[in-house]
Motif scaffolding. Sequence first.
Motif, PDB file in Angstrom:
ATOM      1  N   ALA A  59       0.835  -1.204   0.000  1.00 16.44           N
ATOM      2  CA  ALA A  59       0.000   0.000   0.000  1.00 16.44           C
ATOM      3  C   ALA A  59       0.871   1.256   0.000  1.00 16.44           C
ATOM      4  O   ALA A  59       0.558   2.230  -0.675  1.00 16.44           O
ATOM      5  N   ARG A  60       1.961   1.220   0.752  1.00 18.05           N
ATOM      6  CA  ARG A  60       2.862   2.373   0.798  1.00 18.05           C
ATOM      7  C   ARG A  60       3.603   2.556  -0.520  1.00 18.05           C
ATOM      8  O   ARG A  60       3.944   3.660  -0.892  1.00 18.05           O
TER       9      ARG A  60
ATOM     10  N   SER B 279       2.522   1.880  -3.592  1.00 14.31           N
ATOM     11  CA  SER B 279       1.718   2.320  -4.728  1.00 14.31           C
ATOM     12  C   SER B 279       1.514   3.825  -4.662  1.00 14.31           C
ATOM     13  O   SER B 279       1.419   4.423  -3.598  1.00 14.31           O
ATOM     14  N   SER B 280       1.468   4.435  -5.835  1.00  9.71           N
ATOM     15  CA  SER B 280       1.277   5.872  -5.914  1.00  9.71           C
ATOM     16  C   SER B 280      -0.206   6.188  -6.019  1.00  9.71           C
ATOM     17  O   SER B 280      -0.978   5.432  -6.583  1.00  9.71           O
ATOM     18  N   SER B 281      -0.566   7.343  -5.503  1.00 13.48           N
ATOM     19  CA  SER B 281      -1.946   7.792  -5.587  1.00 13.48           C
ATOM     20  C   SER B 281      -1.996   9.065  -6.418  1.00 13.48           C
ATOM     21  O   SER B 281      -0.960   9.702  -6.666  1.00 13.48           O
ATOM     22  N   PRO B 282      -3.183   9.465  -6.835  1.00 15.55           N
ATOM     23  CA  PRO B 282      -3.290  10.737  -7.568  1.00 15.55           C
ATOM     24  C   PRO B 282      -2.717  11.911  -6.768  1.00 15.55           C
ATOM     25  O   PRO B 282      -2.149  12.835  -7.349  1.00 15.55           O
ATOM     26  N   SER B 283      -2.824  11.866  -5.460  1.00 11.74           N
ATOM     27  CA  SER B 283      -2.279  12.946  -4.629  1.00 11.74           C
ATOM     28  C   SER B 283      -0.768  13.069  -4.788  1.00 11.74           C
ATOM     29  O   SER B 283      -0.229  14.174  -4.729  1.00 11.74           O
ATOM     30  N   ASP B 284      -0.085  11.950  -4.979  1.00 13.44           N
ATOM     31  CA  ASP B 284       1.362  11.992  -5.169  1.00 13.44           C
ATOM     32  C   ASP B 284       1.720  12.755  -6.442  1.00 13.44           C
ATOM     33  O   ASP B 284       2.661  13.546  -6.458  1.00 13.44           O
TER      34      ASP B 284
ATOM     35  N   ARG C  14       5.240  12.065  -2.166  1.00 16.28           N
ATOM     36  CA  ARG C  14       6.048  10.869  -2.435  1.00 16.28           C
ATOM     37  C   ARG C  14       7.206  11.134  -3.401  1.00 16.28           C
ATOM     38  O   ARG C  14       8.289  10.579  -3.255  1.00 16.28           O
TER      39      ARG C  14
END
Length: 138
Positions: free
Chosen positions: A9-10, A12-17, A132
């Motif tokens: 989970a840590r 993986s990138s999210s749109p916020s990154d 990130r």
Amino acid sequence: MTSITLDAARASSSPSDFLAVAGRVLLAAIFVLSGASKLADPAGTITYIESAGLPLATFAYAAAVAVELVGGLLLIAGYQTRIVASAIAAFSLAAAFNFHANLADQNQFIHFFKNVAMAGGLLQVAAFGSGRFGFDHR
């Protein structure tokens, strides 16, 4: 959740990154370009600083180039992001009050509040960090 699931989970990138790095780049662009233009015309910039009545114009010129050019590049890289964003925010407010405080002039009014708005965005970066994709994350 297991340790492996948490690590995945840590990782993986999210749109916020992606939004965080895009925001840093977009905020920094005006400072990098402005710093480069000051570097290209030191005499003109020093004369402009003197015309605003600021003391130590040569020192102010060197400080402005350092904050804008170096600070902008560090902001893009996400290195010491909170400190850099805070310094550029303070610089933006100082520029607003020293160079654009004639709010009766519509052009200066716009520049004043542009600087205030940029300081606000930079304070958001100072509050939340690089995200990130920055050297601070490593």
